[in-house]
Design a protein around this motif. Structure first.
Motif, PDB file in Angstrom:
ATOM      1  N   GLY A  66      -3.782  -4.889   4.022  1.00 45.93           N
ATOM      2  CA  GLY A  66      -2.703  -3.908   4.072  1.00 45.93           C
ATOM      3  C   GLY A  66      -3.256  -2.498   4.104  1.00 45.93           C
ATOM      4  O   GLY A  66      -4.350  -2.218   3.608  1.00 45.93           O
ATOM      5  N   LEU A  67      -2.500  -1.576   4.677  1.00 42.95           N
ATOM      6  CA  LEU A  67      -2.919  -0.182   4.798  1.00 42.95           C
ATOM      7  C   LEU A  67      -1.691   0.719   4.815  1.00 42.95           C
ATOM      8  O   LEU A  67      -0.681   0.388   5.442  1.00 42.95           O
ATOM      9  N   CYS A  75       0.823  -1.217   0.000  1.00 42.36           N
ATOM     10  CA  CYS A  75       0.000   0.000   0.000  1.00 42.36           C
ATOM     11  C   CYS A  75       0.853   1.260   0.000  1.00 42.36           C
ATOM     12  O   CYS A  75       0.558   2.231  -0.706  1.00 42.36           O
ATOM     13  N   ASP A  76       1.919   1.261   0.796  1.00 49.61           N
ATOM     14  CA  ASP A  76       2.830   2.413   0.811  1.00 49.61           C
ATOM     15  C   ASP A  76       3.411   2.666  -0.577  1.00 49.61           C
ATOM     16  O   ASP A  76       3.522   3.818  -1.017  1.00 49.61           O
ATOM     17  N   GLN A  77       3.796   1.589  -1.256  1.00 50.95           N
ATOM     18  CA  GLN A  77       4.413   1.747  -2.579  1.00 50.95           C
ATOM     19  C   GLN A  77       3.414   2.274  -3.612  1.00 50.95           C
ATOM     20  O   GLN A  77       3.763   3.111  -4.445  1.00 50.95           O
ATOM     21  N   VAL A 115      -4.118   3.998   0.751  1.00 50.01           N
ATOM     22  CA  VAL A 115      -4.388   2.768  -0.004  1.00 50.01           C
ATOM     23  C   VAL A 115      -4.656   1.632   0.971  1.00 50.01           C
ATOM     24  O   VAL A 115      -3.998   1.527   2.018  1.00 50.01           O
ATOM     25  N   MET A 116      -5.626   0.801   0.635  1.00 48.20           N
ATOM     26  CA  MET A 116      -5.903  -0.407   1.399  1.00 48.20           C
ATOM     27  C   MET A 116      -5.930  -1.579   0.428  1.00 48.20           C
ATOM     28  O   MET A 116      -6.455  -1.451  -0.690  1.00 48.20           O
ATOM     29  N   ALA A 117      -5.347  -2.701   0.833  1.00 47.28           N
ATOM     30  CA  ALA A 117      -5.330  -3.890  -0.023  1.00 47.28           C
ATOM     31  C   ALA A 117      -5.860  -5.089   0.744  1.00 47.28           C
ATOM     32  O   ALA A 117      -5.557  -5.275   1.929  1.00 47.28           O
ATOM     33  N   HIS A 126      -8.105  -0.593  -2.695  1.00 43.71           N
ATOM     34  CA  HIS A 126      -8.886   0.644  -2.571  1.00 43.71           C
ATOM     35  C   HIS A 126      -7.910   1.820  -2.552  1.00 43.71           C
ATOM     36  O   HIS A 126      -6.989   1.862  -1.718  1.00 43.71           O
ATOM     37  N   ILE A 127      -8.097   2.787  -3.453  1.00 40.30           N
ATOM     38  CA  ILE A 127      -7.287   4.004  -3.494  1.00 40.30           C
ATOM     39  C   ILE A 127      -8.175   5.155  -3.050  1.00 40.30           C
ATOM     40  O   ILE A 127      -9.199   5.442  -3.675  1.00 40.30           O
ATOM     41  N   MET A 128      -7.773   5.814  -1.959  1.00 35.06           N
ATOM     42  CA  MET A 128      -8.617   6.845  -1.340  1.00 35.06           C
ATOM     43  C   MET A 128      -7.780   8.093  -1.049  1.00 35.06           C
ATOM     44  O   MET A 128      -6.568   8.098  -1.232  1.00 35.06           O
ATOM     45  N   GLY A 129      -8.450   9.134  -0.580  1.00 33.57           N
ATOM     46  CA  GLY A 129      -7.725  10.298  -0.097  1.00 33.57           C
ATOM     47  C   GLY A 129      -8.078  11.584  -0.802  1.00 33.57           C
ATOM     48  O   GLY A 129      -9.065  11.667  -1.544  1.00 33.57           O
ATOM     49  N   GLU A 130      -7.239  12.606  -0.544  1.00 36.61           N
ATOM     50  CA  GLU A 130      -7.459  13.949  -1.078  1.00 36.61           C
ATOM     51  C   GLU A 130      -6.314  14.296  -2.018  1.00 36.61           C
ATOM     52  O   GLU A 130      -5.154  14.315  -1.599  1.00 36.61           O
ATOM     53  N   ILE A 131      -6.642  14.574  -3.260  1.00 30.73           N
ATOM     54  CA  ILE A 131      -5.633  14.938  -4.258  1.00 30.73           C
ATOM     55  C   ILE A 131      -6.113  16.153  -5.042  1.00 30.73           C
ATOM     56  O   ILE A 131      -7.208  16.136  -5.615  1.00 30.73           O
TER      57      ILE A 131
END
Length: 383
Positions: A241-242, A19-21, A43-45, A51-56
């Motif tokens: 993963g997170l 997820c970090d990568q 990111v969560m796997a 799952h790709i989440m967040g603020e961009i």
């Protein structure tokens, strides 16, 4: 006085590292096209899904799903029997940065025309003279083991290895000095076809013994290789993963304090990342100068405020001069406002995927690992 200290590392195939990568690969792609991108990607796997989440907020247009699939493929999750591959389902839920946060970053509360910190928070930087990289030796050795594990898998020298894995090294100290390796733990994901006996033999002979310093291993060093036995199912197929769950692996292996903020997926306006990098540079320069054997700095910020609220130094009674004198020298050489940190270390350049793979500190290629020679010279004048 005898004491024991332990650090751990994980391979690129560990579910949290996957997820970090992905998060940092997305960040790099955005910064490449728009260096001013504001990114807080999470990111969560899980088995069969990412799952790709967040603020961009960015002027760049990138294909998040394609980036994620490439990362998963490059890690080595390409076979259906792994239970998680680059063909997994990918779900996006991304929105723009909050205008309230953006306002605080764009203009500083305390300085006109200056960027403010992207959030309140506490960050730490650390260095110690027990390894060539001025990183904690237990972390250095555990990281070397996971790197060796990955290389043996990628080269085919140990063909039955799969991408997930962990290592752990326990050192024995006499006062400040490392005396020996007390224990080594490796858990390596593997194909179902290999026997536990063969795996343990190969890992010890091809990974552990060629990697660790021979002078630190003795007849009492304990080796635990896949101590629970089989490790066929791993990565996101076995554990969710997170991003941001390997903070200690990413930093100093629990040898130093941690402010709690994760790095991966965050652009450098987030001081969780940029200030931690700056403080590592300062701590490393302090130890490199010879004025102290160990140094830990703490800094704090308020959201929307450019100047740090506090800066403290602890040399753990290893300094040749007072810590106040060292801090005076720090303030002379370092501007720790977020925009100054970003400029000094060229942090808007795409460079973050490797940090998610190999750790954020102790690798000479990173700009924040290059010591400040003028700062070092001024410190040495104090001795």
């Amino acid at each position: 006085m005898k004491k024991l200290f332990t650090s751990e590392s994980v391979t690129m195939g560990h579910p949290d590292k996957v997820c970090d990568q992905i998060a940092d690969a997305i960040l790099d792609s955005l910064l490449e096209k728009d260096p001013t991108s504001r990114v807080a990607c999470e990111v969560m796997a899980e088995p069969g899904k990412v799952h790709i989440m967040g603020e961009i907020t960015s002027n760049a247009q990138v294909d998040y799903k394609a980036i994620a699939r490439k990362v998963i493929r490059d890690i080595g999750y390409t076979k259906d029997e792994y239970g998680f591959t680059d063909k997994c389902e990918i779900e996006e839920s991304v929105h723009k940065q909050s205008p309230d946060i953006s306002m605080g970053v764009d203009s500083s509360y305390d300085e006109e025309g200056e960027s403010g910190a992207g959030d309140q928070g506490i960050m730490f930087g650390y260095a110690i003279d027990e390894s060539e990289s001025l990183m904690p030796l237990a972390l250095v050795l555990s990281r070397k083991l996971t790197d060796a594990l990955s290389k043996k898998r990628e080269s085919g020298e140990i063909p039955y290895l799969r991408p997930d894995g962990k290592s752990q090294v326990t050192l024995e100290y006499d006062g400040r000095e490392v005396k020996r390796i007390e224990a080594v733990v490796i858990s390596a994901q593997h194909d179902d076809t290999v026997s536990l006996e063969d795996l343990r033999k190969d890992i010890k002979e091809k990974v552990i013994l060629p990697t660790l310093p021979k002078n630190l291993i003795d007849e009492n060093t304990k080796f635990y290789i896949n101590p629970t036995g089989r490790f066929v199912y791993g990565g996101p197929a076995a554990d969710t993963g997170l991003t941001g769950r390997k903070l200690i692996v990413d930093t100093y292996g629990s040898k130093a304090h941690h402010g709690g903020g994760a790095f991966s997926g965050k652009d450098p306006s987030k001081v969780d990342r940029s200030a931690a990098y700056a403080l590592r540079n300062i701590a490393k320069s302090i130890v490199k100068s010879g004025i102290a054997r160990e140094a830990e700095l703490q800094i704090s910020y308020a959201i929307g405020v450019a100047k740090p609220l506090s800066l403290e130094l602890d040399t753990f009674s290893s300094s040749k001069v007072s810590e106040d004198k060292i801090l005076e020298c720090v303030e002379k050489h370092y501007d720790l406002r977020p925009s100054a940190i970003i400029k000094r270390f060229d942090l808007r350049k795409p460079q973050y995927l490797n940090t998610a793979k190999y750790g954020h500190f102790g690798i000479e290629d990173y700009p924040w690992e290059k010591v400040d020679e003028d700062f070092i010279k001024d410190l040495q004048k104090l001795i």
